[in-house]
Design an enzyme around this catalytic site. Structure first.
Site, PDB file in Angstrom:
ATOM      1  N   CYS A   1     -13.759  -1.439   6.502  1.00 31.00           N
ATOM      2  CA  CYS A   1     -12.808  -0.678   5.691  1.00 31.00           C
ATOM      3  C   CYS A   1     -13.503   0.204   4.656  1.00 31.00           C
ATOM      4  O   CYS A   1     -12.943   1.217   4.241  1.00 31.00           O
ATOM      5  CB  CYS A   1     -11.832  -1.623   5.005  1.00 31.00           C
ATOM      6  SG  CYS A   1     -10.720  -2.465   6.140  1.00 31.00           S
TER       7      CYS A   1
ATOM      8  N   LYS B   1      -3.744   1.613  14.886  1.00 31.98           N
ATOM      9  CA  LYS B   1      -3.671   2.574  13.786  1.00 31.98           C
ATOM     10  C   LYS B   1      -4.356   3.880  14.164  1.00 31.98           C
ATOM     11  O   LYS B   1      -5.221   3.932  15.045  1.00 31.98           O
ATOM     12  CB  LYS B   1      -4.341   1.986  12.541  1.00 31.98           C
ATOM     13  CG  LYS B   1      -5.801   1.589  12.727  1.00 31.98           C
ATOM     14  CD  LYS B   1      -6.292   0.852  11.497  1.00 31.98           C
ATOM     15  CE  LYS B   1      -7.706   0.305  11.712  1.00 31.98           C
ATOM     16  NZ  LYS B   1      -8.172  -0.483  10.563  1.00 31.98           N
TER      17      LYS B   1
ATOM     18  N   CYS C   1      -7.970 -10.936   1.478  1.00 33.25           N
ATOM     19  CA  CYS C   1      -8.021 -10.458   2.858  1.00 33.25           C
ATOM     20  C   CYS C   1      -8.238 -11.627   3.819  1.00 33.25           C
ATOM     21  O   CYS C   1      -9.217 -12.375   3.697  1.00 33.25           O
ATOM     22  CB  CYS C   1      -9.131  -9.428   3.030  1.00 33.25           C
ATOM     23  SG  CYS C   1      -9.269  -8.829   4.732  1.00 33.25           S
TER      24      CYS C   1
ATOM     25  N   ARG D   1      -1.814   6.773   9.599  1.00 32.64           N
ATOM     26  CA  ARG D   1      -1.911   6.265   8.230  1.00 32.64           C
ATOM     27  C   ARG D   1      -1.951   7.428   7.233  1.00 32.64           C
ATOM     28  O   ARG D   1      -1.699   8.581   7.579  1.00 32.64           O
ATOM     29  CB  ARG D   1      -3.166   5.400   8.105  1.00 32.64           C
ATOM     30  CG  ARG D   1      -3.242   4.224   9.101  1.00 32.64           C
ATOM     31  CD  ARG D   1      -2.305   3.098   8.725  1.00 32.64           C
ATOM     32  NE  ARG D   1      -2.442   1.930   9.588  1.00 32.64           N
ATOM     33  CZ  ARG D   1      -3.265   0.889   9.361  1.00 32.64           C
ATOM     34  NH1 ARG D   1      -4.092   0.911   8.340  1.00 32.64           N
ATOM     35  NH2 ARG D   1      -3.271  -0.154  10.181  1.00 32.64           N
TER      36      ARG D   1
ATOM     37  N   CYS E   1     -16.347  -8.112   6.085  1.00 30.75           N
ATOM     38  CA  CYS E   1     -16.276  -8.426   7.507  1.00 30.75           C
ATOM     39  C   CYS E   1     -16.649  -7.178   8.288  1.00 30.75           C
ATOM     40  O   CYS E   1     -16.779  -6.095   7.714  1.00 30.75           O
ATOM     41  CB  CYS E   1     -14.883  -8.937   7.889  1.00 30.75           C
ATOM     42  SG  CYS E   1     -13.659  -7.622   8.119  1.00 30.75           S
TER      43      CYS E   1
ATOM     44  N   ARG F   1       0.844  -1.203   0.000  1.00 29.00           N
ATOM     45  CA  ARG F   1       0.000   0.000   0.000  1.00 29.00           C
ATOM     46  C   ARG F   1       0.877   1.251   0.000  1.00 29.00           C
ATOM     47  O   ARG F   1       1.815   1.358   0.786  1.00 29.00           O
ATOM     48  CB  ARG F   1      -0.905   0.007   1.234  1.00 29.00           C
ATOM     49  CG  ARG F   1      -1.859   1.190   1.316  1.00 29.00           C
ATOM     50  CD  ARG F   1      -2.663   1.138   2.608  1.00 29.00           C
ATOM     51  NE  ARG F   1      -3.543  -0.033   2.648  1.00 29.00           N
ATOM     52  CZ  ARG F   1      -3.963  -0.611   3.767  1.00 29.00           C
ATOM     53  NH1 ARG F   1      -3.575  -0.147   4.945  1.00 29.00           N
ATOM     54  NH2 ARG F   1      -4.760  -1.650   3.723  1.00 29.00           N
TER      55      ARG F   1
ATOM     56  N   CYS G   1     -14.847  -2.993  -0.037  1.00 28.87           N
ATOM     57  CA  CYS G   1     -13.486  -3.396   0.301  1.00 28.87           C
ATOM     58  C   CYS G   1     -13.084  -4.579  -0.573  1.00 28.87           C
ATOM     59  O   CYS G   1     -13.944  -5.203  -1.210  1.00 28.87           O
ATOM     60  CB  CYS G   1     -13.404  -3.766   1.774  1.00 28.87           C
ATOM     61  SG  CYS G   1     -14.233  -5.330   2.172  1.00 28.87           S
TER      62      CYS G   1
ATOM     63  N   LYS H   1      -5.901   7.531  12.237  1.00 28.74           N
ATOM     64  CA  LYS H   1      -6.259   8.119  10.950  1.00 28.74           C
ATOM     65  C   LYS H   1      -6.601   9.597  11.105  1.00 28.74           C
ATOM     66  O   LYS H   1      -7.328   9.980  12.016  1.00 28.74           O
ATOM     67  CB  LYS H   1      -7.441   7.362  10.337  1.00 28.74           C
ATOM     68  CG  LYS H   1      -7.117   5.900  10.037  1.00 28.74           C
ATOM     69  CD  LYS H   1      -8.303   5.158   9.452  1.00 28.74           C
ATOM     70  CE  LYS H   1      -7.945   3.709   9.139  1.00 28.74           C
ATOM     71  NZ  LYS H   1      -9.097   2.963   8.563  1.00 28.74           N
TER      72      LYS H   1
END
Length: 593
Positions: A502, A218, A459, A145, A498, A76, A453, A220
C-alpha cells in the site's frame, strides 16, 4: 476459455447476489445487538468506503477475559486530486474527535481515513461526510478507486488546473450508478428524506461500465506530468501521463497494468509498473479509459482474486493483444461517452516519446503564479494528531478556522496549504512553530521522502509494524547517513507491514516490506528492496530478506558506503543500486570506512 477460468470466487457470488451492492447492509447496521457485521456484508461495505477491522493489540488480553475481538471500522474518503476546503478538513477532524479515535490519516492516494469508528456510529460518520459535499463511495471495493493527480496549485501555465479538472471529470464518469449508496447513507432512515449532496444517483441503475458484478478487483487511475511524477503514475492500473508542448497539454500517454500488491508464496504473483500502451488526445481520453475498464471487466480473472488485477490480465494476454481488445471495445465506449462512432483513431497511436523525467514533492513555500502562495507541510506517515509537544491537529484547526481557505492532500501523505496571501505567511509560520509543527527545512531528507502504511494494530493483513516502526528506523538511518556525509541525498524510503504494497515500496529507492514477526521478541523482520527511484519508473529488487527491524540501518550501511565511493556524477541512490545490481551489492566488498 478453460474451465478453471469460468469459476467464480466467493466474492463474485456475493456481488452478483447483492442487489446493486445493497445486500443486507441496512439490516445489519440497524441490528444493535452486535458490534460487527457478517463476512458477506464486509465485502459489500468496501464499495461504500469502509473496512471492518479489529484492534489486534487487544486480541490476546480479550481472549484471556473471554471476550471477542474489539471491532471497529475504517472509513475512507474519496477525494479526487486531494482537493479539500478548510470547512471539509475541519469537518473530518470533528468526526474523528466525536466518532473516531481522535486522529485522521492522509493516505497514499490523496484521501483521508478515519479509524476507530464503532458500528453504531458508522451511519453517522458516512452521512456527515456526504453532508460536507465529500463521499466515501468507491473509496474501496472492486471499482475505480480515488482518482489521483498532481495536487500542486501551480497556476503559471494552467497545466495542473487542467489535470485537476480531468481528475474530477474522470471520477464522476467512473462512479458506480447504483442508488444503493444514497439509499443507505444519505436518506434519513426514519423520514426517507434525501439530502442534496454531490453525485446524486441516476434514475436508472443500469451501469454500462461496470455491469452487475463490477470489476474483478480494485482499479486505480492517476494523472501526472512528465516533469513531475509526484503521484507515481506507473503504479496504477491506468496511468495517464500528460504530454505537453510548451504550456499546452496535447494529450496523454496511456499506461496500463501497474500495481504494487503481491503474494510472495505464489510464484505467479508480482508487483508491476504499468506498460506504455498508446498516445491519446485529451478529447478522446474518456472513451479510452472506458474501453480499458470494460476489457478488464470482461476478461479479468474472477476465479482467483490474487490474479484479478489488470497487470495479470495483460501478462496473460500480452500487451499487443490487450491493445487490440481495447480497440475492439471503443465502439461501445464511444456510445457510453456520447461520442459518434469512430471518433477515437483506430488503431490507437503508439505512445509519444515523452516519459517521466522528474519528481517534486511540493514541500515548503511556493508562489502559485496568481499572486498567492502555498505551503507544503510534511506530515509524518500522514497521521494528524496531537501528541506531546507536537500539536499538529490543534495547529491545523487554528489555520483552517482563520487563515487558510483550502488544502490539497499529496500521494506522499503530506498536506499543501493553498491560496495564502503573502501577508499571511508570518502568521502561519508563527502558528506552526507555537504548536511544535516542523516544516520541511527542519527535517532530514531521509524523513522527508519516507512514508508507511498503517499496518498494526488495525490492518488485518499486516504481519509486522509499519507506521509505528518507521520513525525509529528513520532515526537509525539518519545517524548512518550523517556519519557518512550523505544526509543531503534525496531518496525514497517506504515501509509496509505486508507484501500488499500500500505504501508503494517496490519502486522506492529503499523498500521495506513486512515479512514475519519473531515469536519470542515480537520484533518484525523485513524484506529490503533496493533500486527504485523518486521518479517512480523503476522497479526495485530484493537485496536482503528477513532483516530484523533493529538491523535495517546496519544492513544498509555497506551499500551507502559503496554509493558514496562508486556513484556516477549526479547519480541517485536508487539508480546506483539498479546499475550495480543487488547481486553485486550483496557480495562482501572491501570498502574504506
Amino acid at each position: 476459455m478453460p474451465t478453471e477460468e469460468r469459476k467464480k470466487s466467493k466474492v463474485e457470488l456475493i456481488k452478483e447476489a447483492s442487489d446493486g451492492l445493497r445486500g443486507s447492509i441496512a439490516a445489519e447496521l440497524a441490528d444493535s445487538s452486535t458490534d460487527h457485521v457478517q463476512d458477506a456484508t464486509t465485502k459489500l461495505l468496501k464499495f461504500h468506503g469502509t473496512y471492518q477491522q479489529d484492534d489486534r493489540d487487544l486480541r490476546k488480553s480479550r481472549r484471556k477475559e473471554g471476550l471477542g475481538k474489539a471491532y471497529s471500522f475504517m472509513v475512507r474518503n474519496r477525494i479526487p486530486g486531494g482537493k479539500m476546503t478548510a470547512a471539509q478538513f475541519l469537518g473530518e477532524l470533528d468526526i474523528a474527535d466525536e466518532l473516531g479515535n481522535g486522529t485522521i490519516r492522509i493516505t497514499t492516494r490523496q484521501s483521508i481515513q478515519l479509524h476507530g469508528v464503532v458500528k453504531n456510529n458508522l451511519w453517522d460518520v458516512i452521512h456527515r461526510i456526504n453532508a460536507m459535499k465529500l463521499s466515501t463511495q468507491s473509496a474501496c471495493g472492486d471499482v475505480t478507486r480515488n482518482v489521483c493527480c498532481c495536487p500542486a496549485p501551480l497556476r503559471h501555465d494552467g497545466l495542473r488546473d487542467q489535470l485537476q479538472q480531468l481528475a474530477d471529470e474522470i471520477a464522476d464518469h467512473v462512479r458506480p450508478r447504483t442508488g444503493a449508496y444514497h439509499e443507505i447513507w444519505i436518506k434519513d432512515p426514519e423520514t426517507g428524506r434525501r439530502e442534496q449532496v454531490v453525485g446524486a444517483p441516476d434514475d436508472s441503475e443500469h451501469d454500462p461500465i461496470y455491469g452487475e458484478a463490477y470489476l474483478p478487483r480494485k482499479f486505480k487511475i492517476a494523472l501526472a506530468l512528465c516533469s513531475d511524477n509526484c503521484i507515481d503514475v506507473y503504479d496504477n492500473d491506468l496511468g495517464l501521463l500528460g504530454v505537453t508542448e510548451g504550456d499546452t497539454l496535447i494529450g496523454f500517454n496511456v499506461l496500463v497494468g501497474g500495481g504494487m500488491g503481491t503474494t510472495p508464496s505464489k510464484k505467479q504473483c508480482f508487483p508491476a509498473l504499468a506498460k506504455r500502451l498508446a498516445f491519446v488526445q485529451t478529447q478522446h481520453l474518456r472513451a479510452v479509459i472506458t474501453a480499458v475498464i470494460m476489457v478488464q471487466r470482461d476478461l479479468g480473472n474472477r476465479a482467483d482474486r490474487s490474479q484479478a488485477r489488470l497487470k495479470y490480465t495483460i501478462a496473460d494476454m500480452g500487451l499487443p493483444a490487450f491493445k487490440t481488445k481495447v480497440e475492439q471495445y471503443l465502439d461501445q465506449a464511444e456510445s457510453i461517452c456520447g461520442m459518434p462512432r469512430g471518433t477515437v483513431p483506430r488503431p490507437l497511436p503508439d505512445p509519444h516519446p515523452d516519459d517521466v523525467t522528474g519528481h517534486d514533492d511540493h514541500m515548503g513555500w511556493h508562489e502559485q503564479g496568481d499572486g498567492k502562495w502555498f505551503l507544503g507541510l510534511p506530515i509524518e506517515n500522514g497521521r494528524v494528531k496531537d501528541e506531546g509537544d507536537l500539536r499538529l491537529k490543534t495547529a491545523l484547526r487554528e489555520l483552517f478556522r482563520h487563515h487558510v481557505s483550502n488544502c490539497r492532500l499529496t500521494a506522499q501523505q503530506n498536506l499543501l496549504l493553498c491560496d495564502i496571501a503573502p501577508e499571511q505567511r508570518p502568521t502561519i509560520k508563527s502558528i506552526l512553530a507555537d504548536h511544535g509543527v516542523v516544516t520541511v527545512e527542519q527535517i532530514s531528507n531521509a524523513r522527508r521522502f519516507s512514508f508507511a502504511c498503517p499496518a498494526l494494530p488495525t490492518c488485518g493483513l499486516a504481519v509486522t509494524e509499519s507506521e509505528r516502526a518507521l520513525p525509529g528506523v528513520i532515526d537509525d538511518l539518519e545517524a548512518e547517513l550523517n556519519d557518512l556525509g550523505l544526509s543531503a541525498e534525496q531518496f525514497s524510503i517506504r515501509m509496509t507491514g505486508c507484501p500488499n504494497g500500500c505504501a508503494r515500496p517496490y519502486n522506492a529507492d529503499v523498500g521495506l516490506v513486512g515479512r514475519s514477526m519473531d515469536g519470542k521478541t515480537g520484533e518484525g523482520r523485513y524484506t529490503v528492496f533496493l533500486g527504485g527511484n523518486l521518479r517512480g519508473n523503476q522497479m526495485a529488487a530484493i537485496y536482503k530478506d528477513q532483516v530484523p527491524r533493529s538491523e535495517i540501518a546496519v544492513t544498509l550501511r555497506p551499500v551507502f558506503l559503496r554509493f558514496k565511493q562508486e556513484r556516477a556524477a549526479g547519480e541517485s541512490f536508487g539508480d546506483f543500486c539498479d546499475r550495480i545490481g543487488v547481486e553485486e551489492l550483496s557480495r562482501p566488498c572491501e570498502v574504506a570506512d
